[in-house]
Design a protein around this motif. Sequence first.
Motif, mmCIF file in Angstrom:
data_model
loop_
_atom_site.group_PDB
_atom_site.id
_atom_site.type_symbol
_atom_site.label_atom_id
_atom_site.label_comp_id
_atom_site.label_asym_id
_atom_site.label_seq_id
_atom_site.Cartn_x
_atom_site.Cartn_y
_atom_site.Cartn_z
ATOM 1 N N ALA A 1 0.843 -1.200 0.000
ATOM 2 C CA ALA A 1 0.000 0.000 0.000
ATOM 3 C C ALA A 1 0.883 1.256 0.000
ATOM 4 N N PRO A 2 0.681 2.153 -0.973
ATOM 5 C CA PRO A 2 1.481 3.380 -0.980
ATOM 6 C C PRO A 2 1.063 4.346 0.130
ATOM 7 N N VAL A 3 2.063 4.870 0.803
ATOM 8 C CA VAL A 3 1.842 5.835 1.904
ATOM 9 C C VAL A 3 2.714 7.058 1.638
ATOM 10 N N VAL A 4 2.113 8.237 1.669
ATOM 11 C CA VAL A 4 2.932 9.452 1.549
ATOM 12 C C VAL A 4 3.349 9.905 2.941
ATOM 13 N N ILE A 5 4.600 10.316 3.045
ATOM 14 C CA ILE A 5 5.091 10.883 4.309
ATOM 15 C C ILE A 5 5.718 12.225 3.958
ATOM 16 N N THR A 6 5.221 13.270 4.592
ATOM 17 C CA THR A 6 5.524 14.634 4.141
ATOM 18 C C THR A 6 6.076 15.470 5.275
ATOM 19 N N LEU A 7 7.202 16.124 5.014
ATOM 20 C CA LEU A 7 7.733 17.081 5.983
ATOM 21 C C LEU A 7 7.407 18.479 5.467
ATOM 22 N N VAL A 8 6.525 19.155 6.177
ATOM 23 C CA VAL A 8 6.067 20.483 5.765
ATOM 24 C C VAL A 8 6.970 21.536 6.408
ATOM 25 N N SER A 9 7.346 22.524 5.600
ATOM 26 C CA SER A 9 8.160 23.632 6.126
ATOM 27 C C SER A 9 7.474 24.956 5.821
ATOM 28 N N ARG B 1 2.486 14.042 16.348
ATOM 29 C CA ARG B 1 2.513 12.721 16.979
ATOM 30 C C ARG B 1 1.109 12.157 17.087
ATOM 31 N N GLN B 2 1.045 10.836 16.948
ATOM 32 C CA GLN B 2 -0.204 10.112 17.197
ATOM 33 C C GLN B 2 -0.140 9.598 18.635
ATOM 34 N N SER B 3 -1.307 9.341 19.218
ATOM 35 C CA SER B 3 -1.314 8.889 20.615
ATOM 36 C C SER B 3 -0.631 7.525 20.749
ATOM 37 N N SER B 4 -0.556 6.777 19.625
ATOM 38 C CA SER B 4 0.073 5.446 19.676
ATOM 39 C C SER B 4 1.606 5.513 19.626
ATOM 40 N N PHE B 5 2.183 6.690 19.317
ATOM 41 C CA PHE B 5 3.646 6.809 19.244
ATOM 42 C C PHE B 5 4.237 6.660 20.651
ATOM 43 N N PRO B 6 5.507 6.224 20.728
ATOM 44 C CA PRO B 6 6.174 6.231 22.039
ATOM 45 C C PRO B 6 6.218 7.661 22.601
ATOM 46 N N LYS B 7 6.196 7.743 23.920
ATOM 47 C CA LYS B 7 6.136 9.044 24.602
ATOM 48 C C LYS B 7 7.222 10.008 24.076
ATOM 49 N N GLY B 8 6.819 11.211 23.695
ATOM 50 C CA GLY B 8 7.789 12.236 23.288
ATOM 51 C C GLY B 8 8.195 12.199 21.821
ATOM 52 N N MET B 9 7.835 11.116 21.082
ATOM 53 C CA MET B 9 8.288 11.025 19.685
ATOM 54 C C MET B 9 7.371 11.811 18.751
ATOM 55 N N TYR B 10 7.991 12.648 17.917
ATOM 56 C CA TYR B 10 7.294 13.398 16.863
ATOM 57 C C TYR B 10 7.865 12.987 15.518
ATOM 58 N N SER B 11 7.019 13.038 14.477
ATOM 59 C CA SER B 11 7.476 12.622 13.150
ATOM 60 C C SER B 11 6.812 13.494 12.086
ATOM 61 N N ALA B 12 7.143 13.191 10.824
ATOM 62 C CA ALA B 12 6.486 13.870 9.703
ATOM 63 C C ALA B 12 5.067 13.317 9.553
#
Length: 171
Positions: free
Chosen positions: A20-28, A37-48
Amino acid sequence: MAGSKRVCPSNKIIYYPQMAPVVITLVSDGTRCLLARQSSFPKGMYSALAGFCDIGESLEEAVRREVAEEVGLEVERLQYSASQHWPFPNSSLMIACHATVKPGQTEIQVNLKELEAAGWFSHDEVATALRKKSPYTQQQDGTFWLPPKLAIAHQLIKEWVEKPSCSTLPA
Ligand SMILES: NC(=O)c1ccc[n+]([C@@H]2O[C@H](COP(=O)([O-])OP(=O)(O)OC[C@H]3O[C@@H](n4cnc5c(N)ncnc54)[C@H](O)[C@@H]3O)[C@@H](O)[C@H]2O)c1
């Protein structure tokens, strides 16, 4: 492995691996980048921002839709960066892009159905977070940290820190 397939021994139907294609985007916004971050991410982790492509959509349309849906921003320009197969849990083909928003149009409206939090981070904040050791080997105290090196999210964020052109994409 090229040409992977399984053939059903009873009816000879051929099954090819699904992806399945997934886009991952870093906005500036020109000086800062947007991490979430999603609530399911490990504590403190942020991503695109990431999201599955819909049927009938181009990658460009998927990027614009996902950014609008998740944080309420309108993408002005976007540029492909790299891709990565991410096998678990959904066999995704991650397609990583940089994107910019129009100057002054930076007010985030976090879609709380999809994200727990999102925010703009400065170059210095992100560069410092990239230099931290992997928190997977440390106690997670909730301070801001980024995905590990093996994830394309990390590579996309690192590219933004290292290449000023990722903040001001050509028209
Ligand atoms: N390698 C990396 O750097 C990286 C970074 C972020 C996300 N990812 C991966 O990308 C994928 C998508 O990220 P996300 O944050 O949108 O994920 P998510 O797991 O939060 O998915 C969101 C929703 O999309 C829907 N969906 C639509 N099409 C789907 C499909 N084909 N398969 C499964 N669910 C589908 C489901 O309802 C799912 O709940 C995840 O598998 C995630 O592990 C990889």
